[in-house]
Design an enzyme around this catalytic site. Structure first.
Site, PDB file in Angstrom:
ATOM      1  N   ARG A 226      33.210  31.573  11.235  1.00 19.36           N
ATOM      2  CA  ARG A 226      33.819  30.752  12.295  1.00 19.36           C
ATOM      3  C   ARG A 226      35.350  30.832  12.258  1.00 19.36           C
ATOM      4  O   ARG A 226      36.039  29.839  12.495  1.00 19.36           O
ATOM      5  CB  ARG A 226      33.384  29.283  12.208  1.00 19.36           C
ATOM      6  CG  ARG A 226      31.910  29.063  12.285  1.00 19.36           C
ATOM      7  CD  ARG A 226      31.323  29.466  13.638  1.00 19.36           C
ATOM      8  NE  ARG A 226      29.875  29.492  13.514  1.00 19.36           N
ATOM      9  CZ  ARG A 226      29.166  30.572  13.147  1.00 19.36           C
ATOM     10  NH1 ARG A 226      29.779  31.739  12.948  1.00 19.36           N
ATOM     11  NH2 ARG A 226      27.877  30.536  13.028  1.00 19.36           N
TER      12      ARG A 226
ATOM     13  N   SER B 248      28.160  21.764  16.564  1.00 19.95           N
ATOM     14  CA  SER B 248      28.302  21.357  15.162  1.00 19.95           C
ATOM     15  C   SER B 248      29.744  20.930  14.886  1.00 19.95           C
ATOM     16  O   SER B 248      30.683  21.675  15.162  1.00 19.95           O
ATOM     17  CB  SER B 248      27.932  22.508  14.236  1.00 19.95           C
ATOM     18  OG  SER B 248      26.548  22.773  14.373  1.00 19.95           O
TER      19      SER B 248
ATOM     20  N   GLU C 239      34.550  22.048  11.797  1.00 19.05           N
ATOM     21  CA  GLU C 239      34.470  23.329  12.509  1.00 19.05           C
ATOM     22  C   GLU C 239      35.229  23.197  13.829  1.00 19.05           C
ATOM     23  O   GLU C 239      35.866  24.121  14.298  1.00 19.05           O
ATOM     24  CB  GLU C 239      33.011  23.687  12.778  1.00 19.05           C
ATOM     25  CG  GLU C 239      32.862  24.969  13.578  1.00 19.05           C
ATOM     26  CD  GLU C 239      31.410  25.423  13.688  1.00 19.05           C
ATOM     27  OE1 GLU C 239      30.669  25.321  12.691  1.00 19.05           O
ATOM     28  OE2 GLU C 239      31.030  25.875  14.779  1.00 19.05           O
TER      29      GLU C 239
END
Ligand SMILES: Cc1cc2nc3c(=O)[nH]c(=O)nc-3n(C[C@H](O)[C@H](O)[C@H](O)COP(=O)(O)OP(=O)(O)OC[C@H]3O[C@@H](n4cnc5c(N)ncnc54)[C@H](O)[C@@H]3O)c2cc1C
Length: 280
Positions: free
Chosen positions: A152, A201, A271
């Site tokens: 990510r 998320s 995130e």
């Protein structure tokens, strides 16, 4: 910014620019640079938490940079503002494989590149050969190693804007690819039909663990703060029940970090990208 983010929260930006094409983008960046105005790049806003005080500086939306070209030998050039879903669907229709597992991830090609968006078994960066980027003074073609894709993450940090991704896809069978897209969508509907607007998320999975599992184990599902709630359906999603403010979401994020760390010793890291100013 609540109109431009999937969480539907965030205060006002000083300026909102949606350049019509690359030249327009460069002209805008030149002027912002000359005036010393900072900028924030906005794709689909599906991974962004904008604080309630909004953004001091300019938001640059890539929405109009939406050219998508399929060249020979599986080469694809997609401008930053192309919706990821459009790219995946069009590739599958043309019998080009590689992207299908990513179907259902919201947002744009630029966001997928910057975040190296992915699912177990496939990340966007796997397919990227190069990206055309700019810092407002020049265009540069960054080859894959320079893009430094990680979990990510990528080298596209503040200042650099991705203008176009260059991908290499492989031949596939359109009917088989279409079946995978249908299956991916059904799977997302089953696991992610949550109670309100969200940004997917919230926390990264720590090494060897799943953030949603740690949050569930800490007994945090269903916890409320103002108009925000830790989803009853997916522990790593925080939903806006309708009237949430960014501050409510931040309260829940801090509580998750505190209680998961107390129970497991693991500090969860966001995130989502948190940007902008607090209201006061
Ligand atoms: C329901 C839901 C499910 C999700 N599922 C997944 C999933 O399975 N896997 C996953 O990885 N993510 C998932 N996400 C998160 C999100 O969709 C991805 O991170 C997506 O790639 C973000 O793209 P975006 O265009 O919305 O980026 P934005 O939210 O607009 O921006 C995200 C970051 O990228 C930067 N950025 C955007 N465009 C550019 C550009 N052109 N150049 C440089 N930087 C840029 C922004 O400045 C910001 O820092 C999900 C989100 C939601 C709401």
């Amino acid at each position: 910014m609540s109109r431009h983010t999937s969480w539907r929260v965030g205060g006002v930006a000083d300026a909102y620019l949606a350049p019509a094409d690359r030249d327009d983008l460069l002209a805008a960046l030149h002027r912002l640079r000359a005036a010393g105005v900072p900028w924030l790049v906005l794709g689909g806003g599906s991974n962004l938490l904008v604080r309630d005080g909004g953004v001091r500086g300019a938001v640059i939306a890539t929405s109009a940079l939406n050219r998508l070209d399929f060249l020979a030998d599986g080469e694809v050039r997609a401008e930053a503002g192309v919706a990821l879903g459009r790219l995946v669907e069009e590739a599958a229709r043309r019998g080009l494989a590689g992207l299908e597992l990513l179907y259902g991830i919201p947002g744009t090609v630029g966001g997928a590149l910057a975040m190296n968006a992915g699912v177990p078994g496939r990340e966007f960066g796997d397919l990227v050969e190069a990206a055309l980027v700019t810092d407002g003074s020049v265009f540069e073609l960054w080859e894959r190693p320079r893009l430094a894709f990680g979990y990510r993450s990528s080298a596209l940090t503040a200042g650099w804007i991705a203008v176009e991704a260059r991908l290499r896809l492989t031949p596939g069978e359109p009917a088989a690819l279409a079946a995978i897209l249908r299956e991916r969508l059904a799977c997302r509907r089953r696991s992610q039909s949550v109670e309100g607007a969200n940004a997917g998320s919230v926390f990264r999975n720590p090494a060897g663990a799943k953030a949603w599992e740690l949050i569930e184990k800490a007994g945090l599902k269903g916890v409320l703060a103002g108009g925000a709630k830790i989803s009853d359906i997916h522990g790593n999603f925080i939903v806006n029940l309708g009237q949430a403010r960014a501050a409510d979401i931040l309260v829940l994020m801090e509580r998750i970090q505190r209680e998961v760390e107390r129970g497991s010793g693991i500090r969860l890291e966001p995130e989502v990208k948190i940007v902008g100013q607090d209201e006061d």
